[in-house]
Design a protein around this motif. Structure first.
Motif, short mmCIF file in Angstrom:
data_model
loop_
_atom_site.label_atom_id
_atom_site.label_comp_id
_atom_site.label_asym_id
_atom_site.label_seq_id
_atom_site.Cartn_x
_atom_site.Cartn_y
_atom_site.Cartn_z
N ASN A 10 -56.73 -90.77 -17.24
CA ASN A 10 -56.50 -89.35 -17.55
C ASN A 10 -55.09 -88.84 -17.27
O ASN A 10 -54.89 -87.75 -16.76
N VAL A 11 -54.10 -89.66 -17.57
CA VAL A 11 -52.71 -89.20 -17.45
C VAL A 11 -52.36 -88.44 -18.72
O VAL A 11 -52.69 -88.87 -19.82
N THR A 12 -51.76 -87.27 -18.56
CA THR A 12 -51.43 -86.45 -19.74
C THR A 12 -49.93 -86.12 -19.76
O THR A 12 -49.19 -86.45 -18.83
N ILE A 13 -49.53 -85.43 -20.82
CA ILE A 13 -48.13 -85.00 -20.96
C ILE A 13 -47.72 -84.09 -19.81
O ILE A 13 -46.57 -84.04 -19.42
N LYS A 14 -48.70 -83.38 -19.25
CA LYS A 14 -48.41 -82.51 -18.12
C LYS A 14 -47.82 -83.30 -16.95
O LYS A 14 -46.89 -82.87 -16.28
N HIS A 15 -48.38 -84.51 -16.72
CA HIS A 15 -47.86 -85.36 -15.63
C HIS A 15 -46.43 -85.79 -15.93
O HIS A 15 -45.57 -85.80 -15.05
N LEU A 16 -46.20 -86.13 -17.20
CA LEU A 16 -44.85 -86.53 -17.61
C LEU A 16 -43.86 -85.39 -17.41
O LEU A 16 -42.80 -85.55 -16.82
N LYS A 17 -44.27 -84.20 -17.88
CA LYS A 17 -43.38 -83.04 -17.82
C LYS A 17 -43.09 -82.67 -16.36
O LYS A 17 -41.94 -82.39 -16.00
#
Ligand code: FA5
Length: 325
Positions: free
Chosen positions: A217-224
């Motif tokens: 459940n890694v999402t773009i939010k984690h990247l950002k």
């Protein structure tokens, strides 16, 4: 008798005035040496009447002993003094300033690399390394980069053979790490990479740092969040960062990240969510695992941080440039 006493007095006076062991030794020779003044008195013994001889002899002997004793005392005194003078000469004056030696320091790029490593280590990432001589599978195929991709062209990369080249980015370390380990993963991998580029913002040999995070459940939010946190820490709270849609074969979606560089934006990294095809290539289940990855250009980071306008300054080895950082 008077003559003897006079001689002794003179000798004592000279001894008292002596300032060093050489002078003292000369005095000894002058009075007590084989041809010395006192010694020659003995030779007068023969000229004296028989009955005066013992007394005279005793007097000369006394004179000799007195002078010798005086010399001995003086010698003790002088040698103690000379020893002290010698030690004084040898002594180090610790109040004097030391001799300064110029010592070098880490190259600006190494400093930036260390700083970034520390930032990621503090967020729980681990530093790993990969080889600079890569094969096309790790550098391209495993990263979902097809045959037709321009990066694979000999115009863009340095090849040893058809299948061996100088890696064009640090992304193959993603592949090597994923093959070696099991998820979840949080790694960074700094190192040199090579391309046929050369201008004020491009070098043929430059430094990248790969960042890879894989979990469920890694999402773009984690990247950002990770990008913003990194930017804040390396460039300061007020830095301006821009996320721009882009394309990389090994991420979907993909972005390029720019930082405000005084009067323009400068691209510092490529990023995205790990493409399911990459997971398949390393045997990870893409329905279970997700992740983000990005590749920073360290020279570009240093350029923004320190306002360096020409990337070629990093490799000119101009001491005047290097001393500034
Ligand atoms: C890549 O190399 C991708 N591997 C980055 C990546 C990793 C994307 C993981 C997605 C996931 P790109 O070619 O844009 O992307 O290079 C990345 C960064 O390296 C650039 O943003 C730039 O900062 C730097 N860079 C690229 N070419 C040069 C060059 N010739 N000289 C100096 N820096 C360069």
């Amino acid at each position: 008798m008077k003559e003897i006493q006079k001689l002794v007095d003179e000798a004592i006076e000279e001894i008292n005035l002596a300032k060093n062991s050489t002078t003292l030794n000369n005095i000894r020779v002058k009075y007590l040496g084989k041809k010395g003044l006192v010694t020659s008195l003995m030779k007068k013994l023969k000229e004296l009447p028989q009955e005066e001889r013992p007394k005279f002899g005793a007097l000369v002997n006394d004179a000799k002993n007195t002078i010798q004793a005086k010399i001995n005392d003086k010698f003790q005194e002088i040698s103690a003094l000379e020893k002290m003078q010698k030690y004084e000469k040898l002594a180090v004056d610790i109040s004097l300033p030391g001799a300064r030696k110029d010592i070098g320091h880490l190259h600006i790029l190494s400093q930036v690399q260390k700083e970034l490593e520390d930032i990621f280590i503090s967020m729980g990432f681990e530093v790993v390394e990969g080889p600079e001589v890569e094969d096309t599978w790790h550098n391209f195929d495993a990263l979902n980069t097809p045959d037709w991709h321009p990066a694979r062209d000999v115009q863009d990369s340095f090849y040893f053979t058809e299948e061996k080249l100088l890696r064009t980015h640090t992304s193959p370390v993603q592949v090597r790490t994923m093959l070696k380990r099991k998820p979840p993963l949080a790694i960074v991998s700094p190192g040199r990479v090579y391309r046929r580029d050369y201008d004020s913002t491009h070098l043929p040999m430059f430094t990248q740092m790969e960042v890879l995070y894989i979990d469920q459940n890694v999402t773009i939010k984690h990247l950002k969040f990770t990008l913003e946190e990194m930017a804040k820490r390396i460039f300061g709270e007020n830095s301006k960062v821009r996320l721009r849609p882009s394309f990389f074969p090994f991420t979907e979606p993909s972005y390029e990240i720019d930082v405000w560089f005084g009067d323009t934006w400068l691209e510092i990294l490529g990023a995205g969510m790990v493409d399911p095809n990459v997971f398949k290539n390393v045997g990870y289940d893409p329905t279970k695992w997700s992740g983000f990855a990005f590749g920073l250009g360290l020279e570009r980071v240093a350029m923004v941080k320190y306002g360096i306008k020409d990337i070629r300054d990093f490799i000119r080895n101009d001491i005047k440039f290097l001393e500034n950082y």
